[in-house]
Design a protein around this motif. Sequence first.
Motif, PDB file in Angstrom:
ATOM      1  N   LEU A 261      11.948  27.418 -25.978  1.00  0.00           N
ATOM      2  CA  LEU A 261      10.822  26.508 -26.117  1.00  0.00           C
ATOM      3  C   LEU A 261      10.451  26.341 -27.583  1.00  0.00           C
ATOM      4  CD1 LEU A 261       8.666  27.914 -23.163  1.00  0.00           C
ATOM      5  CD2 LEU A 261      10.370  26.075 -23.130  1.00  0.00           C
ATOM      6  N   GLY A 262      10.504  25.089 -28.042  1.00  0.00           N
ATOM      7  CA  GLY A 262      10.163  24.788 -29.424  1.00  0.00           C
ATOM      8  C   GLY A 262       9.014  23.810 -29.523  1.00  0.00           C
ATOM      9  N   SER A 263       8.611  23.500 -30.743  1.00  0.00           N
ATOM     10  CA  SER A 263       7.485  22.603 -30.962  1.00  0.00           C
ATOM     11  C   SER A 263       7.835  21.149 -30.650  1.00  0.00           C
ATOM     12  CB  SER A 263       7.004  22.710 -32.417  1.00  0.00           C
ATOM     13  OG  SER A 263       8.063  22.379 -33.318  1.00  0.00           O
ATOM     14  N   SER A 264       9.131  20.816 -30.615  1.00  0.00           N
ATOM     15  CA  SER A 264       9.550  19.441 -30.338  1.00  0.00           C
ATOM     16  C   SER A 264      10.178  19.276 -28.965  1.00  0.00           C
ATOM     17  CB  SER A 264      10.555  18.972 -31.398  1.00  0.00           C
ATOM     18  OG  SER A 264       9.992  19.013 -32.690  1.00  0.00           O
ATOM     19  N   ALA A 265      10.902  20.275 -28.518  1.00  0.00           N
ATOM     20  CA  ALA A 265      11.623  20.169 -27.245  1.00  0.00           C
ATOM     21  C   ALA A 265      12.037  21.564 -26.787  1.00  0.00           C
ATOM     22  CB  ALA A 265      12.853  19.261 -27.391  1.00  0.00           C
ATOM     23  N   GLY A 266      12.554  21.607 -25.569  1.00  0.00           N
ATOM     24  CA  GLY A 266      13.076  22.854 -25.035  1.00  0.00           C
ATOM     25  C   GLY A 266      14.511  22.675 -24.586  1.00  0.00           C
ATOM     26  N   PRO A 293      32.413  22.415 -16.753  1.00  0.00           N
ATOM     27  CA  PRO A 293      32.202  21.037 -16.289  1.00  0.00           C
ATOM     28  C   PRO A 293      30.834  20.511 -16.684  1.00  0.00           C
ATOM     29  CG  PRO A 293      32.037  22.587 -14.464  1.00  0.00           C
ATOM     30  CD  PRO A 293      32.535  23.373 -15.631  1.00  0.00           C
ATOM     31  N   GLU A 294      30.743  19.201 -16.749  1.00  0.00           N
ATOM     32  CA  GLU A 294      29.489  18.544 -17.139  1.00  0.00           C
ATOM     33  C   GLU A 294      28.346  18.906 -16.201  1.00  0.00           C
ATOM     34  OE1 GLU A 294      27.859  13.967 -17.927  1.00  0.00           O
ATOM     35  OE2 GLU A 294      30.021  14.377 -17.750  1.00  0.00           O
ATOM     36  N   SER A 295      28.667  19.200 -14.960  1.00  0.00           N
ATOM     37  CA  SER A 295      27.619  19.534 -13.991  1.00  0.00           C
ATOM     38  C   SER A 295      26.853  20.798 -14.362  1.00  0.00           C
ATOM     39  CB  SER A 295      28.232  19.698 -12.603  1.00  0.00           C
ATOM     40  OG  SER A 295      29.192  20.745 -12.595  1.00  0.00           O
ATOM     41  N   LEU A 296      27.423  21.622 -15.247  1.00  0.00           N
ATOM     42  CA  LEU A 296      26.772  22.872 -15.645  1.00  0.00           C
ATOM     43  C   LEU A 296      26.101  22.799 -17.010  1.00  0.00           C
ATOM     44  CD1 LEU A 296      29.422  25.483 -14.417  1.00  0.00           C
ATOM     45  CD2 LEU A 296      27.253  24.871 -13.341  1.00  0.00           C
ATOM     46  N   TRP A 297      26.170  21.648 -17.650  1.00  0.00           N
ATOM     47  CA  TRP A 297      25.532  21.512 -18.956  1.00  0.00           C
ATOM     48  C   TRP A 297      24.028  21.780 -18.851  1.00  0.00           C
ATOM     49  CZ3 TRP A 297      27.853  16.260 -21.079  1.00  0.00           C
ATOM     50  CH2 TRP A 297      29.219  16.450 -21.352  1.00  0.00           C
ATOM     51  N   GLY A 298      23.486  22.311 -19.940  1.00  0.00           N
ATOM     52  CA  GLY A 298      22.048  22.482 -20.019  1.00  0.00           C
ATOM     53  C   GLY A 298      21.358  21.173 -20.339  1.00  0.00           C
ATOM     54  N   HIS A 299      20.026  21.227 -20.429  1.00  0.00           N
ATOM     55  CA  HIS A 299      19.233  20.026 -20.709  1.00  0.00           C
ATOM     56  C   HIS A 299      18.269  20.272 -21.863  1.00  0.00           C
ATOM     57  CE1 HIS A 299      20.765  18.849 -16.783  1.00  0.00           C
ATOM     58  NE2 HIS A 299      20.314  17.618 -16.994  1.00  0.00           N
ATOM     59  N   VAL A 300      18.088  19.245 -22.663  1.00  0.00           N
ATOM     60  CA  VAL A 300      17.127  19.254 -23.761  1.00  0.00           C
ATOM     61  C   VAL A 300      16.061  18.210 -23.467  1.00  0.00           C
ATOM     62  CG1 VAL A 300      16.765  18.783 -26.213  1.00  0.00           C
ATOM     63  CG2 VAL A 300      18.798  20.047 -25.485  1.00  0.00           C
ATOM     64  N   GLY A 301      14.813  18.592 -23.571  1.00  0.00           N
ATOM     65  CA  GLY A 301      13.751  17.615 -23.321  1.00  0.00           C
ATOM     66  C   GLY A 301      12.385  18.256 -23.455  1.00  0.00           C
ATOM     67  N   SER A 302      11.362  17.491 -23.065  1.00  0.00           N
ATOM     68  CA  SER A 302       9.996  17.993 -23.144  1.00  0.00           C
ATOM     69  C   SER A 302       9.167  17.362 -22.030  1.00  0.00           C
ATOM     70  CB  SER A 302       9.363  17.664 -24.503  1.00  0.00           C
ATOM     71  OG  SER A 302       9.389  16.271 -24.756  1.00  0.00           O
ATOM     72  N   GLY A 303       8.249  18.133 -21.496  1.00  0.00           N
ATOM     73  CA  GLY A 303       7.269  17.602 -20.570  1.00  0.00           C
ATOM     74  C   GLY A 303       7.640  17.620 -19.103  1.00  0.00           C
ATOM     75  N   GLU A 304       8.902  17.974 -18.787  1.00  0.00           N
ATOM     76  CA  GLU A 304       9.288  17.962 -17.388  1.00  0.00           C
ATOM     77  C   GLU A 304      10.446  18.930 -17.179  1.00  0.00           C
ATOM     78  OE1 GLU A 304      10.481  14.743 -13.846  1.00  0.00           O
ATOM     79  OE2 GLU A 304      10.195  14.089 -15.917  1.00  0.00           O
ATOM     80  N   SER A 305      10.564  19.451 -15.973  1.00  0.00           N
ATOM     81  CA  SER A 305      11.644  20.374 -15.652  1.00  0.00           C
ATOM     82  C   SER A 305      12.956  19.630 -15.502  1.00  0.00           C
ATOM     83  CB  SER A 305      11.333  21.106 -14.345  1.00  0.00           C
ATOM     84  OG  SER A 305      12.480  21.771 -13.862  1.00  0.00           O
ATOM     85  N   VAL A 307      15.085  20.342 -13.418  1.00  0.00           N
ATOM     86  CA  VAL A 307      15.327  20.314 -11.974  1.00  0.00           C
ATOM     87  C   VAL A 307      14.821  19.013 -11.362  1.00  0.00           C
ATOM     88  CG1 VAL A 307      14.826  21.467  -9.784  1.00  0.00           C
ATOM     89  CG2 VAL A 307      15.286  22.824 -11.824  1.00  0.00           C
ATOM     90  N   THR A 308      13.775  18.451 -11.938  1.00  0.00           N
ATOM     91  CA  THR A 308      13.212  17.200 -11.426  1.00  0.00           C
ATOM     92  C   THR A 308      13.637  15.998 -12.266  1.00  0.00           C
ATOM     93  OG1 THR A 308      11.168  17.593 -12.695  1.00  0.00           O
ATOM     94  CG2 THR A 308      11.234  18.349 -10.410  1.00  0.00           C
ATOM     95  N   GLY A 309      14.685  16.182 -13.057  1.00  0.00           N
ATOM     96  CA  GLY A 309      15.243  15.054 -13.793  1.00  0.00           C
ATOM     97  C   GLY A 309      14.808  14.942 -15.226  1.00  0.00           C
ATOM     98  N   GLY A 310      14.065  15.924 -15.737  1.00  0.00           N
ATOM     99  CA  GLY A 310      13.602  15.840 -17.121  1.00  0.00           C
ATOM    100  C   GLY A 310      14.672  16.231 -18.120  1.00  0.00           C
TER     101      GLY A 310
END
Length: 367
Positions: A261-266, A293-305, A307-310
């Motif tokens: 968790l960072g100040s801009s994104a997680g 595989p691409e299906s196991l890639w992590g996600h970068v973003g902010s404001g949403e999980s 798991v729910t598409g964030g």
Amino acid sequence: MTGTPLGTAPGTAPGSPLRVGLIGYGLAGSVFHAPLIAATEGLALDTVVTSNPERQQQARAEFPDVRLAATPDELFDRAAELDLVVVASPNKTHVPLATTALKAGLPVVVDKPVAGTAAEARELAALAEERELLLSVFQNRRWDNDFLTLRKLLNEGELGDIQRFESRFERWRPKPKGGWRESGDPAEIGGLLYDLGSHVVDQALVLFGPAASVYAETDIRRPGAETDDDTFIAITHTNGVRSHLHVSATTAQLGPRFRVLGSSAGYVKYGLDPQEAALRDGLRPGPGWGAEPESLWGHVGSGESPVTGGGRPEPTLPGDYPAYYAAVAKALLEGAPNPVTAREAAAALDVLEAARRSAREKVTVTL
């Protein structure tokens, strides 16, 4: 040591691969070290030390040209015929075997944890420095796919200022398997704190620098278990980052491997690096090694999980365990940097010792 090649044994012909003696052919020796040594240009697996007839047969089947020795003494009796010793035997043997190898004039790789205490690790480091020999610690998880990807994100500033690093190395093993790794005898240096904890603490220190304080909780949860099988470590780093580290054999639902968790994104990443499973299955480094595989890639973003598409998918860099031994070979032959020093390992042991004290005394330990 860096800057000057550390040399080879007197009998090694110029341009010949460095001859490696491997002590131990259990999980560490057979799954990790032997295949990676054999796959490394500039290294040759010369001798495997094991007294177990089945393991001797296994080593000979996998590496037909390998020489076998029943005891470390047999190996050290012909130290002049070797260029590197790898210690992949049970934890309690790491310090005495590494000491013997260094005193015999041989560079050494030691599986983690290099020692039971930070003081012992620093004594080994001092001996290696005095003898001008390489002493390196096998911290292969620095070359996990998710760790390499996270380092890239941090270097690029993608997440902003990091506030909290969550790392989980969790398993579901409700019944103890037995053996020295799960022994309650302190001399065995068993338990998850020193086993998986060596990995997650090392990664946290590499990413975020020295620890200022440590808090830990250790539990023995499984019937019949003798040592910690569910442990939490909280590190406050000197730069203010907080690392929350979980290692467990009793996790019925696995959490994310990383949540950063960072100040801009997680960044959130599930699943273990595939290299250990591949090595266990008999696969060997080659084209496509360490990819997932691409299906196991992590996600970068902010404001949403995620798991729910964030967030957006972040391509996972390939894992690269072979890079460790390639770096060892380069250090010995060209004077390149030691990939993992014993003094770095000692800093991680400072944290593990503080964690053990914290859990025992129910206090936060200042380093």
